[in-house]
Scaffold this motif. Structure first.
Motif, mmCIF file in Angstrom:
data_model
loop_
_atom_site.group_PDB
_atom_site.id
_atom_site.type_symbol
_atom_site.label_atom_id
_atom_site.label_comp_id
_atom_site.label_asym_id
_atom_site.label_seq_id
_atom_site.Cartn_x
_atom_site.Cartn_y
_atom_site.Cartn_z
ATOM 1 N N PHE A 88 0.912 -1.241 -0.249
ATOM 2 C CA PHE A 88 -0.023 0.036 -0.082
ATOM 3 C C PHE A 88 0.677 1.361 0.150
ATOM 4 C CE2 PHE A 88 -3.139 -2.854 2.465
ATOM 5 C CZ PHE A 88 -3.437 -3.327 1.211
ATOM 6 N N ASP A 89 1.557 1.299 0.811
ATOM 7 C CA ASP A 89 2.554 2.520 1.014
ATOM 8 C C ASP A 89 3.784 2.516 0.413
ATOM 9 O OD1 ASP A 89 0.682 3.671 2.790
ATOM 10 O OD2 ASP A 89 1.575 2.516 4.332
ATOM 11 N N ALA A 90 4.505 1.418 0.224
ATOM 12 C CA ALA A 90 5.971 1.205 -0.441
ATOM 13 C C ALA A 90 5.995 -0.272 -0.618
ATOM 14 C CB ALA A 90 6.759 1.759 0.530
ATOM 15 N N PRO A 91 6.750 -0.291 -1.779
ATOM 16 C CA PRO A 91 6.923 -2.054 -2.476
ATOM 17 C C PRO A 91 7.810 -2.622 -1.326
ATOM 18 C CG PRO A 91 8.289 -0.603 -3.739
ATOM 19 C CD PRO A 91 7.329 0.385 -2.911
ATOM 20 N N PRO A 92 7.839 -4.027 -1.375
ATOM 21 C CA PRO A 92 8.691 -4.605 -0.299
ATOM 22 C C PRO A 92 10.097 -4.435 -0.719
ATOM 23 C CG PRO A 92 7.588 -6.065 -1.464
ATOM 24 C CD PRO A 92 6.900 -4.935 -1.948
ATOM 25 N N PRO A 93 11.028 -4.821 0.139
ATOM 26 C CA PRO A 93 12.545 -4.914 -0.289
ATOM 27 C C PRO A 93 12.778 -6.092 -1.453
ATOM 28 C CG PRO A 93 12.476 -4.846 2.223
ATOM 29 C CD PRO A 93 10.997 -5.234 1.700
ATOM 30 N N PRO A 94 13.884 -5.998 -1.771
ATOM 31 C CA PRO A 94 14.216 -7.075 -2.833
ATOM 32 C C PRO A 94 13.911 -8.443 -2.204
ATOM 33 C CG PRO A 94 16.016 -5.398 -2.986
ATOM 34 C CD PRO A 94 14.913 -5.251 -1.612
ATOM 35 N N PRO A 95 13.926 -9.532 -3.434
ATOM 36 C CA PRO A 95 13.615 -10.811 -3.051
ATOM 37 C C PRO A 95 14.773 -11.504 -2.053
ATOM 38 C CG PRO A 95 13.224 -10.717 -5.203
ATOM 39 C CD PRO A 95 13.825 -9.331 -4.880
ATOM 40 N N LEU A 96 14.629 -12.397 -1.259
ATOM 41 C CA LEU A 96 15.211 -13.030 -0.422
ATOM 42 C C LEU A 96 16.606 -13.504 -0.871
ATOM 43 C CD1 LEU A 96 14.443 -12.909 2.558
ATOM 44 C CD2 LEU A 96 14.481 -15.270 2.635
ATOM 45 N N PRO A 97 16.633 -14.036 -1.941
ATOM 46 C CA PRO A 97 18.044 -14.537 -2.719
ATOM 47 C C PRO A 97 18.988 -13.341 -3.143
ATOM 48 C CG PRO A 97 15.871 -15.750 -3.820
ATOM 49 C CD PRO A 97 15.614 -14.521 -2.770
ATOM 50 N N CYS A 98 18.665 -12.165 -3.161
ATOM 51 C CA CYS A 98 19.355 -11.085 -3.438
ATOM 52 C C CYS A 98 20.326 -10.962 -2.176
ATOM 53 C CB CYS A 98 18.616 -9.791 -3.462
ATOM 54 S SG CYS A 98 17.658 -9.661 -5.077
ATOM 55 N N TYR A 99 20.196 -11.285 -1.030
ATOM 56 C CA TYR A 99 21.074 -10.997 0.068
ATOM 57 C C TYR A 99 22.020 -11.785 0.243
ATOM 58 C CZ TYR A 99 17.271 -7.605 0.981
ATOM 59 O OH TYR A 99 16.219 -6.560 1.134
ATOM 60 N N ASN A 100 22.028 -13.095 -0.409
ATOM 61 C CA ASN A 100 22.983 -14.093 0.007
ATOM 62 C C ASN A 100 23.174 -14.842 -1.135
ATOM 63 O OD1 ASN A 100 24.762 -16.239 0.732
ATOM 64 N ND2 ASN A 100 24.937 -15.402 2.835
#
Length: 475
Positions: free
Chosen positions: A286-298
């Motif tokens: 609603f207010d802002a899209p979520p962070p990137p998908p989990l595989p982006c972090y490791n």
């Protein structure tokens, strides 16, 4: 093959606090109502068998006559079928299978399901799909990995979100739950443990248990996720995999922040625990899209992604996808032979068009949901000031805490008034969360107003009977 039999202790946990000692309703009717709700709620599976009258009476601490009367009532209503020496089998009355019209005065309002009806874009998507269909009619139509054009579209969507993805890393399935069942078939065996958030999506619990695995819950704290609890649970139980929903979690509506995603991805990489990440709600912010998908972090973390067209577009599409390494996708394609031969081509073409054109209609859909979220919150504050809830950042529903373990009782009263509620026990293990309701805000404004006006006197009556009067502050 014999049908599953519910143990008496298990049934006692499912029933929870079903007795209303201050009520004038006969005890056998209370028991019949509680069992009926379990059947309608899906917690007593169809074709399963109940314990015998003597055994059930003993564990519930009631007379055998009470149990016999309750079961006789359910048999008369068509919820049970009994045979001499075989016990009582759970069924549904024939009228339940018919779809009532909107003009029916006896139509039940389903507040147990969080989903939107189809918008005009669905008709347009099918029109475009039919126009594109002729070129595919010369093939067999059996595409176990899915239509290439759709896989390219889904892969492009992941790339736009910051996760480079090739079409060979995508597999189209018949909904996210079907994808989860396929992953369980590939990665687990009977008795294996699967870590889940607690509470979590009830059909995920059903899929895990259907694969003869044992779900192990990691309780969600007041806010965010308990990453220390996740580490400890993995160390203590050695699970085959973990199922998480970081994007507008069902049922709580919370969204995992960047720091937590980094920690969870690092945990998966360090422990080599496969994470199955359900992203079915990812587009409903609603207010802002979520962070990137989990595989982006490791990049070393073994992570499988689940997506779906059901929540973003329309549940009737019954289409989802799996995003994993090309090697895992190849193994899933081979495993799929035991499930089906592929997904319908027409629905795949329609879904491809919807994803490609989502920017033209999803913003309006999100705005509609945000307005309904505001109205639903206002109505709950007005009609039920004792209820506690946080405003979800996305998704389709509120996770509501009641002032006592009254969800099952309240749902029983509501069901008698033609309204089906989603009790918190559906989202927990072993009958947990009877203090909670999942309240969707997907219905039109007038429907929500009418529903809460009907529910308020039922709640007030239950509160009076149980002596619950403490006011609680709404978060």
């Amino acid at each position: 093959m014999s049908s599953r039999r519910h143990g008496s202790q298990s049934l006692q946990r499912l029933l929870g606090h079903w007795q209303e000692t201050a009520s004038r309703i006969p005890l056998w009717r209370q028991l019949a109502s509680a069992l009926r709700l379990l059947i309608l709620d899906g917690r007593l599976a169809l074709d399963s068998r109940l314990p015998g009258e003597r055994e059930l009476a003993a564990v519930l601490n009631v007379s055998r006559t009470t149990v016999a009367s309750a079961l006789a009532q359910l048999r008369e209503e068509g919820y049970l079928e009994s045979r001499q020496g075989s016990g009582s089998r759970v069924i549904l009355p024939e009228h339940i299978h018919r779809v009532p019209t909107r003009t029916s005065t006896s139509m039940a309002l389903d507040l147990s399901t969080a989903a939107l009806s189809a918008g005009p874009e669905i008709h347009q998507a099918y029109h475009q799909a039919l126009c594109a269909m002729p070129q595919h009619l010369l093939s067999s139509g059996y595409l176990p990995q899915g239509l290439l054009s759709l896989r390219e579209t889904i892969a492009g969507h992941y790339c736009e979100r910051g996760l480079p993805t090739h079409p060979d890393e995508i597999m189209v399935v018949n909904g996210a739950v079907s994808g989860l069942a396929l992953i369980l078939r590939l990665l687990t065996g009977p008795g294996d443990r699967v870590v889940v958030d607690h509470p979590t999506y009830p059909l995920a619990i059903a899929a895990i248990q259907g694969a003869s695995c044992r779900p192990v819950g990691v309780s969600l704290p007041e806010q965010g996720w308990d990453t220390a609890g996740l580490v400890a649970t993995i160390a203590q139980t050695s699970p085959r995999m973990a199922y998480l929903m970081p994007d507008f979690h069902n049922p709580t509506g919370r969204c995992m922040d960047d720091a937590t995603r980094q920690t969870v991805a690092d945990i998966a990489a360090k422990t080599r625990t496969t994470l199955v990440v359900d992203e079915t709600m990812v587009n409903l912010w609603f207010d802002a899209p979520p962070p990137p998908p989990l595989p982006c972090y490791n990049a070393d973390a073994p992570i499988i992604m689940l997506g779906s067209a059901g929540k973003s577009f329309w549940g009737g599409l019954r289409l989802g996808w799996v995003r994993a390494s090309s090697r895992t996708i190849a193994a899933l394609v081979q495993t799929r032979d035991t499930f089906d031969l592929g997904s319908p081509v027409l629905e795949q073409l329609a879904t491809a068009w919807l994803i490609e054109n989502a920017a033209t209609f999803l913003p309006e859909r999100r705005q509609q949901l945000a307005r309904r979220r505001a109205l639903c919150g206002e109505l709950m504050r007005t009609h039920f000031p004792e209820w506690t809830f946080s405003q979800p950042a996305g998704g389709l529903s509120f996770w509501v805490e009641l002032p006592d373990t009254l969800a099952t009782q309240f749902a029983t009263h509501a069901e008698s008034a033609g309204i089906q509620l989603g009790t918190g026990t559906r989202f927990g293990l072993a009958g947990a969360f009877d203090r909670f309701l999942r309240m969707p805000f997907t219905h039109p404004d007038d429907t929500l107003r009418a529903a809460f006006s009907t529910l308020q006197p039922l709640w007030d009556g239950l509160r009076f009977q149980t002596g619950v009067g403490k006011m609680r502050k709404i978060i």
